[in-house]
Design an enzyme around this catalytic site. Structure first.
Site, PDB file in Angstrom:
ATOM      1  N   ARG A 178     -19.682  50.443  52.865  1.00 57.45           N
ATOM      2  CA  ARG A 178     -18.783  50.970  53.897  1.00 57.45           C
ATOM      3  C   ARG A 178     -19.570  51.641  55.010  1.00 57.45           C
ATOM      4  NH1 ARG A 178     -16.013  53.679  49.503  1.00 57.45           N
ATOM      5  NH2 ARG A 178     -14.461  52.260  48.608  1.00 57.45           N
ATOM      6  N   ARG A 209     -19.071  42.409  43.983  1.00 55.11           N
ATOM      7  CA  ARG A 209     -17.974  43.377  43.981  1.00 55.11           C
ATOM      8  C   ARG A 209     -18.428  44.754  44.441  1.00 55.11           C
ATOM      9  NH1 ARG A 209     -15.347  44.080  38.650  1.00 55.11           N
ATOM     10  NH2 ARG A 209     -15.774  46.277  38.540  1.00 55.11           N
ATOM     11  N   GLU A 254     -25.615  57.542  28.555  1.00 51.57           N
ATOM     12  CA  GLU A 254     -25.273  56.165  28.234  1.00 51.57           C
ATOM     13  C   GLU A 254     -26.502  55.271  28.389  1.00 51.57           C
ATOM     14  OE1 GLU A 254     -22.302  53.109  30.378  1.00 51.57           O
ATOM     15  OE2 GLU A 254     -21.299  54.889  29.581  1.00 51.57           O
ATOM     16  N   TYR A 292     -15.556  39.497  32.250  1.00 47.48           N
ATOM     17  CA  TYR A 292     -15.428  40.910  32.585  1.00 47.48           C
ATOM     18  C   TYR A 292     -14.061  41.152  33.211  1.00 47.48           C
ATOM     19  CZ  TYR A 292     -16.205  45.572  34.289  1.00 47.48           C
ATOM     20  OH  TYR A 292     -16.083  46.922  34.499  1.00 47.48           O
ATOM     21  N   ASP A 323     -11.403  44.340  34.559  1.00 50.66           N
ATOM     22  CA  ASP A 323     -10.988  45.721  34.737  1.00 50.66           C
ATOM     23  C   ASP A 323      -9.660  45.911  34.017  1.00 50.66           C
ATOM     24  OD1 ASP A 323     -13.116  46.721  36.281  1.00 50.66           O
ATOM     25  OD2 ASP A 323     -12.279  45.851  38.111  1.00 50.66           O
ATOM     26  N   ARG A 348     -26.621  56.391  32.929  1.00 49.78           N
ATOM     27  CA  ARG A 348     -25.791  57.404  33.583  1.00 49.78           C
ATOM     28  C   ARG A 348     -25.470  58.533  32.621  1.00 49.78           C
ATOM     29  NH1 ARG A 348     -19.952  54.270  34.396  1.00 49.78           N
ATOM     30  NH2 ARG A 348     -19.597  53.659  32.229  1.00 49.78           N
ATOM     31  N   ARG A 367     -24.020  42.530  26.370  1.00 45.47           N
ATOM     32  CA  ARG A 367     -24.710  43.810  26.470  1.00 45.47           C
ATOM     33  C   ARG A 367     -23.910  44.832  25.680  1.00 45.47           C
ATOM     34  NH1 ARG A 367     -29.684  44.085  27.261  1.00 45.47           N
ATOM     35  NH2 ARG A 367     -29.605  46.113  28.295  1.00 45.47           N
TER      36      ARG A 367
END
Length: 373
Positions: A177, A173, A301, A349, A351, A281, A250
């Site tokens: 570009r 995913r 995090e 998972y 979104d 992050r 996790r």
């Protein structure tokens, strides 16, 4: 004990909240219970220094589905936030997702053809025909330079595993570009609720009875007796008493700081992709809503293995865990009055837009079930 409601919904996260709203709209009575002190699950925001802090990590809503976009905006207006994270590799800064800005920062190239040439040359030198794990999949997509600096270390920290031991699909995913476009998502619609995600959850649960600080499993039999059907959004292995063993997840640890300055890092999300930095992050929450407050709130995090007492966040969908999950799913499929949904109950998972779509699908199936009844 007499039945009190049509549906008991265990968990007030996005999946449970959407189910409650949709069922209530169809004339069904619902009660929502949650073990946390607040509703909203992992999208919950906490007000700190007049900043909406994403308490359980950054949540950016994105979708190509106008129906879903209009749906969430019917509860709260979303802003025009665009996710454009930065990668920090040992002090070097790179744009994410991988795009022409990244390639210029890496190699000084200025044209798509030159960037493609470098990446293709690196890929060809590897001679990977059929990627069998995350490392091989990533290398076959972006070559060695990007993998070593921007993927390998971050992945090891995020998953606590060697990328060679992770399935290839996890990295598929990842956007690549050949334009100067720093927008992480390709989706047509993207943003953050103005005033935070709490407004979305409050809108969904406005007419629903909610009980917080409730551990469903401490008195499961009594809670089950209050409803004709259960919608369960927690860990599927916990529901079945870990009969086939624990599924692996996790978890995350957060270190929050209030800083006496207006702007700490100039961006909502900066990923730290080297293994020397222990956290994955830093999130500066005010940038999600273009805040101008005099102070700022940041969160470091850390990714860690789930253990009892911590929150499960990401399922580890490797071969071993998938086999265990399939055993639990067979049990779930045999439960005629219990509906399993969401990231933990489906060990998948999702979104946020996918969570909503999944909830809609479940509700439609329940409608058909009711008609048959």
């Amino acid at each position: 004990m007499a039945k009190k409601v049509d549906y008991l919904i265990v968990g007030s996260g996005l999946f449970g909240s959407v189910c409650a709203y949709e069922l209530n709209k169809r004339g069904k009575t619902c009660m929502v219970i949650d073990k946390r002190y607040h509703q909203g699950g992992n999208v919950y925001c906490e007000a700190v220094e007049d900043i909406n802090v994403h308490k359980y990590g950054a949540h950016i809503f994105h979708t190509n589905d106008k129906k879903i976009w209009d749906y969430v905006n019917s509860f709260v207006e979303f802003n025009r936030y665009t996710n454009a994270p930065i990668a920090n590799y040992k002090g070097e800064l790179y744009n994410l997702p991988f795009n022409m800005n990244t390639f210029y920062q890496l190699w000084g190239v200025k044209t798509p053809d030159k960037a493609k040439e470098i990446i293709s040359q690196q890929i060809n030198n590897l001679n990977i025909k059929n990627p069998e794990n995350l490392e091989e999949q990533a290398l076959s997509m972006v070559g060695t330079d990007i993998y070593e600096k921007l993927i390998k270390g971050y992945t090891e920290k995020q998953w606590g595993r060697n990328p060679k031991d992770l399935p290839a699909f996890i990295i598929k995913r990842l956007p690549v570009r050949f334009t100067f476009n720093n927008n992480y998502f390709d989706d047509k619609y993207q943003g953050i609720p103005i005033g935070g995600y709490n407004k979305l959850i409050e809108g969904l649960l406005e007419e629903i009875e909610i009980k917080l600080n409730v551990d469903y499993f401490k008195d499961k039999q009594q809670w089950d007796s209050l409803a004709d059907r259960i919608i369960y959004t927690g860990k599927i292995d916990e529901y079945f008493g870990y009969r086939f063993g624990n599924l692996e997840y996790r978890s995350l640890k957060f270190e929050q700081s209030i800083l006496n300055q207006q702007n700490y890092q100039g961006n909502a999300v900066i990923n730290y992709t080297d293994t020397d930095t222990p956290y994955t992050r830093i999130i500066e929450h005010k940038h999600f809503e273009f805040g101008k407050q005099p102070k700022t709130v940041i969160t470091k995090e850390y990714s860690q293995e789930w253990k009892p007492g911590t929150e499960p966040y990401y399922p580890v969908n490797d071969q071993k865990n998938s086999k265990i999950y399939n055993q639990y799913k067979q049990l779930a499929d045999d439960e005629s009055n219990v509906i399993f949904g969401g990231r933990l109950a489906e060990y998948k998972y999702y979104d946020m837009h996918q969570v909503i779509a999944s909830a809609w699908t479940k509700i439609k199936r329940l409608e058909q079930y009711d008609r048959v009844d």
